[in-house]
Write an enzyme that holds these catalytic residues in place. Structure first.
Site, PDB file in Angstrom:
ATOM      1  N   HIS A 198       0.799  -1.231   0.000  1.00 19.95           N
ATOM      2  CA  HIS A 198       0.000   0.000   0.000  1.00 19.95           C
ATOM      3  C   HIS A 198       0.826   1.273   0.000  1.00 19.95           C
ATOM      4  O   HIS A 198       0.355   2.315  -0.439  1.00 19.95           O
ATOM      5  CB  HIS A 198      -1.012  -0.036   1.139  1.00 19.95           C
ATOM      6  CG  HIS A 198      -2.139  -0.952   0.825  1.00 19.95           C
ATOM      7  ND1 HIS A 198      -2.171  -2.250   1.245  1.00 19.95           N
ATOM      8  CD2 HIS A 198      -3.221  -0.775   0.035  1.00 19.95           C
ATOM      9  CE1 HIS A 198      -3.244  -2.831   0.754  1.00 19.95           C
ATOM     10  NE2 HIS A 198      -3.899  -1.959   0.023  1.00 19.95           N
ATOM     11  N   GLU A 442     -10.208 -12.204  -4.937  1.00 17.58           N
ATOM     12  CA  GLU A 442      -8.781 -12.055  -4.608  1.00 17.58           C
ATOM     13  C   GLU A 442      -8.267 -13.252  -3.820  1.00 17.58           C
ATOM     14  O   GLU A 442      -7.114 -13.294  -3.424  1.00 17.58           O
ATOM     15  CB  GLU A 442      -8.508 -10.728  -3.900  1.00 17.58           C
ATOM     16  CG  GLU A 442      -9.498 -10.360  -2.820  1.00 17.58           C
ATOM     17  CD  GLU A 442      -9.314  -8.932  -2.309  1.00 17.58           C
ATOM     18  OE1 GLU A 442      -8.371  -8.236  -2.700  1.00 17.58           O
ATOM     19  OE2 GLU A 442     -10.132  -8.528  -1.474  1.00 17.58           O
ATOM     20  N   ASP A 466      -3.872  -9.209  -4.256  1.00 17.18           N
ATOM     21  CA  ASP A 466      -4.027 -10.284  -3.284  1.00 17.18           C
ATOM     22  C   ASP A 466      -4.141 -11.641  -3.957  1.00 17.18           C
ATOM     23  O   ASP A 466      -3.703 -12.647  -3.411  1.00 17.18           O
ATOM     24  CB  ASP A 466      -5.250 -10.022  -2.386  1.00 17.18           C
ATOM     25  CG  ASP A 466      -4.910  -9.070  -1.264  1.00 17.18           C
ATOM     26  OD1 ASP A 466      -3.888  -9.285  -0.603  1.00 17.18           O
ATOM     27  OD2 ASP A 466      -5.645  -8.087  -1.068  1.00 17.18           O
ATOM     28  N   CYS A 513      -9.336  -4.802 -10.771  1.00 24.86           N
ATOM     29  CA  CYS A 513      -8.987  -3.563 -10.071  1.00 24.86           C
ATOM     30  C   CYS A 513      -7.650  -3.669  -9.340  1.00 24.86           C
ATOM     31  O   CYS A 513      -7.267  -2.759  -8.622  1.00 24.86           O
ATOM     32  CB  CYS A 513     -10.095  -3.150  -9.105  1.00 24.86           C
ATOM     33  SG  CYS A 513     -10.346  -4.309  -7.765  1.00 24.86           S
TER      34      CYS A 513
HETATM   35  C1  PEP Z   1      -6.142  -6.274  -4.729  1.00 19.72           C
HETATM   36  O1  PEP Z   1      -5.919  -7.048  -3.801  1.00 19.72           O
HETATM   37  O2  PEP Z   1      -5.765  -6.475  -5.904  1.00 19.72           O
HETATM   38  C2  PEP Z   1      -6.881  -5.028  -4.490  1.00 19.72           C
HETATM   39  C3  PEP Z   1      -7.262  -4.270  -5.488  1.00 19.72           C
HETATM   40  O3  PEP Z   1      -7.138  -4.663  -3.201  1.00 19.72           O
HETATM   41  P1  PEP Z   1      -6.020  -4.085  -2.187  1.00 19.72           P
HETATM   42  O4  PEP Z   1      -4.808  -3.774  -3.009  1.00 19.72           O
HETATM   43  O5  PEP Z   1      -6.592  -2.878  -1.553  1.00 19.72           O
HETATM   44  O6  PEP Z   1      -5.817  -5.207  -1.234  1.00 19.72           O
HETATM   45 MG    MG Z   2      -6.948  -6.847  -1.942  1.00 15.99          MG
END
Ligand code: PEP
Ligand code: MG
Length: 588
Positions: A198, A442, A466, A513
């Site tokens: 993140h 995910e 994920d 996404c």
């Molecule tokens: C993912 O896991 O690809 C996702 C879009 O969610 P995050 O990155 O917030 O875990």
């Molecule tokens: Mg995720």
């Protein structure tokens, strides 16, 4: 220059690109939480340790008061109250006297004693029925941590920058990244972390250049001293310590090129995202707050495929109330109208702890009570979000999706919560709009059991960050596992294909996404696999649009089919790079 000053030597560190852009300037170090607990003292040292404890608590209280004043002067009166409350907690006799008792009776040192005392108070607050008091539990832990740090001679967690600087550290927790003083952060350079952690995702969202996985950076900086200048290139992953004249000339030229490229990106924002032979692909944005909407709209985003709502829950002492969430969701929906905004329900746990939501310590937080799994003990958090979503849906198009779905049971949990929230809105006499319900794919099991629940949903969205982590068993924040990180891994392609087929069979929409969607080469593979909707950090939209416009569907489909049988991500990537190069040459 005095004879004692060192002349820093030019050093180049090769890291991994985290967020594009280049920056040049001084650096400031972020120190993570490294308070050691469990130190012992002798009986004869007890009174001295108690005196040190009292002095440290007072120092923390005084600095919290100072911070409260500063924040108030900056025009944020509500946020100032958080720090004023912290000052009161640091002076609370209940907390400090309990810690003193631990020192005297158990002969533990001050940091251990204050941590024990803070945990006990936090547990007590956490067990109370009153939501507001429960929310205070983390503040007590935070204050306890700061007193422990003061006693240990460590700086407070967080980054305070007196001048525009490059933030350097081992890693940056999402909560710290989200609360950085953005106007003073030139770039981020981390020894560990990865592009899908993140810290990188947020850096990209905020337009802050970042390099991650920069092994050797901290040791090299320790040699160079605090005054040394850094050059950070978030596109190539290169960091230059003490750059020479040639580096600086390159920096200036690259800066000018970047500005030209940005102007071109804005000019192309209205071009259709479709292959040369006419297959349209919807390109959407991932956002963490409505404030990111104008930049995403300017780059041609046709709605939001992922609104990471957990970032609304940071930088505060309690969860955002329903009215505040309503405003955030509705203003995003209005900004992207007539396109939809997909609100992702709270995804905390894993690498995203929320300070005032004390979750039990877990050995494997990524495999623990994360995201929708929290609904069992805290349905209130999700019901509040869902009520706000139904109400926001009267002001624009809203879709809601749940993160970390493992199977049909989790999808049923989402539907039950949504139904309850909608009834609560209606029962209060408030207007509820239409909301599409969907889930994130995910966890591999969610794709492998698609047929058991896709029929109950309106859409699904693949979170490749994920999905890669859980399919290949690679911790998404671990820089040592870079070789497994490419989402073009054939295992992922097989899962994507399976999900695309299941979604088509049930007539529901599917999009991507995860960060894979914003990688132009990977985006081509996704289109070849049948994906027609991609959501990404807004800054990635122009390059993905260009790649799609150059390709033709048959060549992408052929390469994607071969990818399903390839033996490595590198093989798939190499194949799509050739396809892309030829396509770009044909396109001009
Ligand atoms: C993912 O896991 O690809 C996702 C879009 O969610 P995050 O990155 O917030 O875990
Ligand atoms: Mg995720």
């Amino acid at each position: 220059m005095t004879t004692t000053e060192r002349v820093p030597t030019r050093t180049v560190i090769a890291g991994t690109p985290g967020a594009p852009g280049i920056a040049r300037g001084p650096w400031a170090r972020f120190e993570g939480s490294i308070v050691k607990l469990g130190g012992r003292i002798l009986a004869a040292q007890a009174e001295l340790e108690v005196a040190r404890l009292n002095a440290a608590a007072e120092a923390v209280a005084a600095s919290a008061e100072l911070l409260a004043d500063q924040v108030r002067l900056d025009g944020h009166a509500d946020e100032a109250e958080i720090f004023a409350a912290h000052a009161a907690m640091a002076r609370d006799p209940e907390l400090v006297d309990t810690a003193a008792r631990h020192i005297r009776t158990e002969l533990v040192d001050g940091p251990a004693a204050i941590s024990m005392a803070a945990r006990a108070v936090a547990e007590l607050l956490g067990s109370l029925g009153d939501e507001l008091l429960r929310g205070r539990a983390t503040d007590v832990l935070d204050v306890g941590d700061r007193i422990a740090r003061e006693l240990s001679g460590l700086a407070a967690a967080g980054v305070s920058l007196a001048a525009p600087s490059i933030v350097v550290g081992d890693d940056l927790p999402p909560s710290v990244t989200a609360t950085l003083p953005r106007e003073r952060v030139l770039a981020i350079a981390l020894e560990r972390s990865s592009p899908t952690a993140h810290a990188s995702i947020l850096a990209r969202a905020y337009g802050i250049p970042a390099v991650v996985g920069a092994t050797g950076l901290l040791a090299a900086l320790a040699d160079g001293g605090p005054a040394v200048e850094l050059l950070v290139d978030g596109a190539s992953g290169q960091i230059v310590i003490a750059p020479d004249d040639a580096d600086v000339a390159r920096f200036i030229e690259q800066n000018a090129n970047n500005e030209q490229a940005q102007a071109r990106d804005r000019d192309e924002a209205n071009l259709a995202a479709e292959t040369r032979d006419g297959t349209a692909v919807a390109l959407l944005a991932n956002i963490g707050s409505p404030a990111e909407a104008p930049a995403a709209v300017a780059l041609g985003a046709r709605g939001v495929g992922l609104f990471r709502t957990e970032f609304l829950f940071l930088e505060r002492a309690d969860p955002p109330p329903e009215e505040e969430q309503l405003e955030a969701y509705a203003s995003a929906a209005e900004a992207f109208s007539p396109h939809p905004v997909t609100i992702r329900l709270l995804d905390v746990g894993g690498d995203k702890p929320i300070p005032y939501l004390p979750l039990p310590q877990e050995d494997n937080p990524f495999l623990g009570v994360r995201a929708l799994r929290l609904a069992e003990t805290r349905p209130d958090l999700f019901l509040t979000q869902l009520r706000a979503c139904y109400r926001a849906a009267t002001r624009g198009r809203i879709k809601v999706m749940a993160p970390m779905i493992a199977d049909a049971g989790d999808a049923a949990t989402l539907r039950a919560l949504a139904q309850q929230a909608r009834s609560e809105v209606v029962a209060k006499g408030q207007a509820a709009g239409e909301v599409d319900l969907g889930v994130m794919l995910e966890i591999p099991s969610a794709i492998l059991t698609a047929e058991t629940y896709f029929g109950d949903l309106q859409f699904v969205s693949i979170g490749t960050n994920d999905l890669l982590q859980y399919t290949l068993a690679v911790d998404r924040g671990n820089a040592a596992l870079e070789r497994y990180r490419d989402s073009l891994h054939p295992a992922l392609l097989v899962l994507v294909k399976r999900a695309v087929e299941a979604a088509a069979a049930f007539g529901i929409e599917l999009s991507i996404c995860g960060e894979m969607a914003g990688d132009p080469i990977a985006a081509l593979a996704l289109v070849g696999l049948g994906v027609r909707s991609l959501s990404m950090t807004a800054g990635s939209l122009p390059a993905v649009r260009r790649a799609i416009r150059a390709g033709t569907l048959p060549e992408l489909e052929e390469a994607a089919n071969d990818g399903l049988r390839a033996s490595s991500a590198a093989e798939v990537r190499a194949r799509f790079e050739v396809v892309d190069r030829l396509a770009q040459a044909n396109a001009v």
